[in-house]
Design an enzyme around this catalytic site. Structure first.
Site: not given
Length: 301
Positions: A114-115
């Site tokens: 995920g970012c």
């Protein structure tokens, strides 16, 4: 020429990955838009590929992975958060440890990070591994992202005139990225994670404030040097010396670089760790391309 099928190519991440792959020596397998929700048609495309990239909501990604359970020879990269803490999936953060890139290259199933976790784990994992931060430390993690990562509804809100300037969200403190951060940063306690969205399209800052007296005699320079050593061979992660006292979130929009900083005031024994990246670059499709190239045995981009 390797063959790749993107299941969910019409979404934000799928479109970005597709555009990146079109510039590579790779054959893209397409599906008729009218058949995108047809499980049989999708499975036919999947088993004709060397690698399947899942750009789907979490439940749909799990269903797609289940469809391929009898085809372990088909390699899968999942860009959703469905498998990021699954024990039988390799976490797709090549810089996380000295052996992680090799594990990704050999894996049949890889989950793209995920970012927000990309920034948090990049900051925390080397410090925990080196013993500079204890695994049981209790941390706040703040983050701001561009609106492009918020889905169609959020993008529409910000794209129109008079869109919101800034918003905190996930204030029920159950954000789905927290288990991912804990697992791969090596933390034993849940951090208090406070994400937000700003009125800019792409970019991200993850920031982690620290009271240095809570965990020993380490200085901000000790933390900085640990990060320098951890990423000295990385082409995508840079440890930056920056005493400007100001950081803007969208400076790396359109790039795949991740910048790490330690902002310190040793007189007060305070430090703030920051990670700056493009939420759609190293935080999504840039990381996906990095993992795809590893999985296909291609040279680093």
């Amino acid at each position: 020429m390797p063959r790749i099928f993107i299941d969910g190519e019409a979404g934000t991440t799928g479109l970005d990955i597709k555009a990146r792959l079109e510039a590579q020596n790779i054959a893209l397998i397409s599906i008729d838009p009218a058949q995108r929700k047809d499980p049989k048609a999708r499975l036919e495309k999947m088993i004709s590929a060397d690698l399947v990239v899942l750009c789907l909501p979490d439940d749909a990604a799990r269903e797609a992975a289940d469809m391929l359970a009898e085809h372990p020879e088909i390699r899968v990269l999942d860009a959703s958060s469905a498998h990021r803490v699954a024990p039988d999936w390799v976490y797709g953060f090549p810089e996380m440890s000295a052996s992680q890139a090799r594990h990704i290259a050999q894996a049949s199933r890889v989950s793209n990070p995920g970012c927000y976790p990309t920034g948090a784990i990049a900051l925390l994992r080397p410090l925990v591994d080196a013993g500079l931060l204890p695994p049981d430390i209790r941390l706040p993690i703040n983050a701001v992202s561009g609106y492009s990562g918020g889905g169609h509804r959020v993008i529409e809100q910000h794209a129109r005139d008079g869109g919101p300037a800034f918003a905190l969200y996930a204030l029920e403190l159950e954000h789905k990225h927290v288990p991912e951060i804990m697992r791969h940063a090596g933390l034993s306690h849940r951090p208090v994670f406070v994400p937000s969205i700003g009125h800019f399209a792409r970019g991200m800052i993850v920031s982690i404030p620290l009271h240095l007296d809570q965990f020993g005699a380490a200085t901000s320079e000790d933390l900085r040097q640990c990060l320098r050593v951890a990423y000295q061979q990385s082409r995508m992660i840079r440890v930056v010396d920056d005493s400007s006292g100001r950081l803007t979130a969208d400076a790396l929009a359109g790039e795949d670089i991740l910048e790490l900083r330690v902002h310190g005031n040793d007189a007060h024994r305070h430090a703030v760790l920051t990670a700056r990246l493009d939420n759609l670059g190293k935080g999504a499709s840039g990381a996906a391309l990095q993992n795809i190239r590893l999985m296909l045995g291609m040279a680093a981009a």
